[in-house]
Design a protein around this motif. Structure first.
Motif, mmCIF file in Angstrom:
data_model
loop_
_atom_site.group_PDB
_atom_site.id
_atom_site.type_symbol
_atom_site.label_atom_id
_atom_site.label_comp_id
_atom_site.label_asym_id
_atom_site.label_seq_id
_atom_site.Cartn_x
_atom_site.Cartn_y
_atom_site.Cartn_z
ATOM 1 N N MET A 1 12.698 3.652 -7.329
ATOM 2 C CA MET A 1 11.951 2.466 -7.732
ATOM 3 C C MET A 1 10.962 2.052 -6.646
ATOM 4 O O MET A 1 11.225 2.228 -5.460
ATOM 5 N N VAL A 2 9.831 1.497 -7.084
ATOM 6 C CA VAL A 2 8.854 0.971 -6.132
ATOM 7 C C VAL A 2 9.421 -0.270 -5.454
ATOM 8 O O VAL A 2 9.308 -0.458 -4.251
ATOM 9 N N GLU A 3 10.045 -1.126 -6.258
ATOM 10 C CA GLU A 3 10.733 -2.313 -5.759
ATOM 11 C C GLU A 3 12.050 -2.440 -6.493
ATOM 12 O O GLU A 3 12.302 -1.728 -7.472
ATOM 13 N N LYS A 4 12.901 -3.332 -6.018
ATOM 14 C CA LYS A 4 14.155 -3.618 -6.707
ATOM 15 C C LYS A 4 14.209 -5.121 -6.985
ATOM 16 O O LYS A 4 14.949 -5.855 -6.342
ATOM 17 N N GLU A 5 13.408 -5.524 -7.939
ATOM 18 C CA GLU A 5 13.380 -6.918 -8.351
ATOM 19 C C GLU A 5 13.885 -7.006 -9.782
ATOM 20 O O GLU A 5 14.164 -5.977 -10.417
ATOM 21 N N GLU A 6 14.015 -8.216 -10.285
ATOM 22 C CA GLU A 6 14.611 -8.398 -11.605
ATOM 23 C C GLU A 6 13.922 -7.557 -12.675
ATOM 24 O O GLU A 6 14.577 -6.882 -13.472
ATOM 25 N N LEU A 7 12.590 -7.591 -12.688
ATOM 26 C CA LEU A 7 11.846 -6.837 -13.693
ATOM 27 C C LEU A 7 12.107 -5.344 -13.582
ATOM 28 O O LEU A 7 12.201 -4.647 -14.597
ATOM 29 N N ASP A 8 12.243 -4.846 -12.358
ATOM 30 C CA ASP A 8 12.507 -3.418 -12.154
ATOM 31 C C ASP A 8 13.863 -3.020 -12.738
ATOM 32 O O ASP A 8 13.994 -1.961 -13.367
ATOM 33 N N LEU B 1 0.813 -1.221 0.000
ATOM 34 C CA LEU B 1 0.000 0.000 0.000
ATOM 35 C C LEU B 1 0.844 1.269 0.000
ATOM 36 O O LEU B 1 0.604 2.198 -0.769
ATOM 37 N N TYR B 2 1.831 1.313 0.890
ATOM 38 C CA TYR B 2 2.571 2.548 1.130
ATOM 39 C C TYR B 2 3.940 2.595 0.466
ATOM 40 O O TYR B 2 4.515 3.682 0.318
ATOM 41 N N GLY B 3 4.492 1.439 0.123
ATOM 42 C CA GLY B 3 5.854 1.421 -0.390
ATOM 43 C C GLY B 3 6.861 1.689 0.730
ATOM 44 O O GLY B 3 6.548 1.577 1.914
ATOM 45 N N SER C 1 18.374 -6.529 -2.320
ATOM 46 C CA SER C 1 17.836 -5.584 -3.306
ATOM 47 C C SER C 1 18.856 -5.105 -4.332
ATOM 48 O O SER C 1 18.489 -4.829 -5.478
ATOM 49 N N ASP C 2 20.109 -4.991 -3.926
ATOM 50 C CA ASP C 2 21.129 -4.395 -4.788
ATOM 51 C C ASP C 2 22.014 -5.421 -5.486
ATOM 52 O O ASP C 2 22.750 -5.073 -6.409
ATOM 53 N N VAL C 3 21.973 -6.666 -5.025
ATOM 54 C CA VAL C 3 22.892 -7.675 -5.548
ATOM 55 C C VAL C 3 22.163 -8.815 -6.260
ATOM 56 O O VAL C 3 22.351 -9.033 -7.458
ATOM 57 N N LEU C 4 21.347 -9.561 -5.549
ATOM 58 C CA LEU C 4 20.753 -10.774 -6.112
ATOM 59 C C LEU C 4 19.970 -10.540 -7.409
ATOM 60 O O LEU C 4 20.203 -11.247 -8.404
ATOM 61 N N PRO C 5 19.033 -9.591 -7.459
ATOM 62 C CA PRO C 5 18.291 -9.401 -8.711
ATOM 63 C C PRO C 5 19.173 -8.927 -9.859
ATOM 64 O O PRO C 5 18.912 -9.251 -11.019
ATOM 65 N N LYS D 1 15.169 2.877 -3.636
ATOM 66 C CA LYS D 1 13.761 2.769 -3.261
ATOM 67 C C LYS D 1 13.438 3.903 -2.291
ATOM 68 O O LYS D 1 14.323 4.591 -1.804
ATOM 69 N N GLY D 2 12.141 4.050 -1.986
ATOM 70 C CA GLY D 2 11.758 5.046 -0.991
ATOM 71 C C GLY D 2 10.747 6.034 -1.527
ATOM 72 O O GLY D 2 10.222 5.897 -2.629
ATOM 73 N N ASP D 3 10.493 7.055 -0.730
ATOM 74 C CA ASP D 3 9.566 8.117 -1.093
ATOM 75 C C ASP D 3 10.238 9.061 -2.099
ATOM 76 O O ASP D 3 11.337 9.554 -1.856
ATOM 77 N N LEU D 4 9.575 9.297 -3.215
ATOM 78 C CA LEU D 4 10.170 10.084 -4.299
ATOM 79 C C LEU D 4 10.639 11.461 -3.829
ATOM 80 O O LEU D 4 11.786 11.855 -4.061
#
Length: 231
Positions: free
Chosen positions: A150-157, A57-59, A181-185, A125-128
């Motif tokens: 970014m809203v998330e930091k996943e592979e697609l992002d 909801l909030y990010g 978030s910064d390495v695996l994806p 990530k975070g509040d813009l």
């Protein structure tokens, strides 16, 4: 040595400047305010659960954190928490938004050496509004070609980010303090990642296994990037 890199992306919080210690301090204040209802450990666990439940909801960021504190206060008090306590929770949030921007050691010198040799971007990530505020106050904005909140930091992002930057994964390097978030994806899409640990990490960003990968590097501080890139 890392080769063939054209774009280097940096996480912001706890990679460029201090962030998590401010949230740890806010949590301490929240637990002290609510100490009549539960133990510190139980309050911290309740707040964490609420944060995770509210991410969709909030990010990420301070505003969502404040809303999660408010919700947690109502729930653990069975909706009996006072208006005065609620006002103090809002003040905790305002204090977070007013925290000074403190650069991590060596980060500006590192950016100075990389600037002009690579296209530098921020991927965080975070509040813009808050992230742009911090980058402005940090004085680092001039080093970066692009800022991506970014809203998330996943592979697609990351794939979407690389498409916008018109860059192939083999030419992209991500720097950050979060293995999750910064390495695996980043590794999973065929790019390169460097982990620069920070002394405290939010529980949601931790992983419990070792990373072994040909395109993964770990350093103690950002300035070690210069040697990795053979500059």
């Amino acid at each position: 040595m890392i080769e063939n890199i054209q774009v280097i992306a940096f996480d912001a919080d706890d990679t460029l400047f201090i962030n998590e210690p401010y949230f740890d301090e806010a949590e301490e204040k929240f637990c002290a305010l609510m100490s009549d209802y539960l133990s510190k450990q139980s309050l911290a666990q309740a707040l964490f659960k609420t944060q995770i439940d509210n991410l969709q909801l909030y990010g990420y960021g301070i505003k969502g954190y404040v809303l999660s504190m408010v919700q947690t206060a109502y729930e653990v008090s069975n909706h009996t928490v006072s208006t005065k306590v609620m006002e103090k929770i809002i003040e905790i949030g305002k204090d977070l938004l007013a925290k000074p921007v403190v650069l991590l050691d060596g980060i500006e010198e590192t950016l100075q050496q990389l600037h002009g040799k690579y296209k530098l971007v921020v991927a965080t990530k975070g509040d813009l509004k808050d992230q742009h505020r911090k980058l402005h106050l940090s004085g680092l904005g001039a080093y970066f070609h692009h800022i991506e909140v970014m809203v998330e930091k996943e592979e697609l992002d990351y794939e979407k980010l690389l498409k916008r930057l018109e860059i192939e994964p083999e030419n992209f390097l991500m720097i950050g303090n979060s293995l999750k978030s910064d390495v695996l994806p980043v590794l999973n899409i065929g790019a390169t990642a460097v982990h620069v640990p920070f002394h405290t990490t939010w529980a949601h960003e931790r992983i419990d296994h070792e990373i072994v990968h040909n395109h993964f590097y770990a350093v103690e501080k950002a300035s070690e990037l210069i040697d990795l890139l053979n500059l």
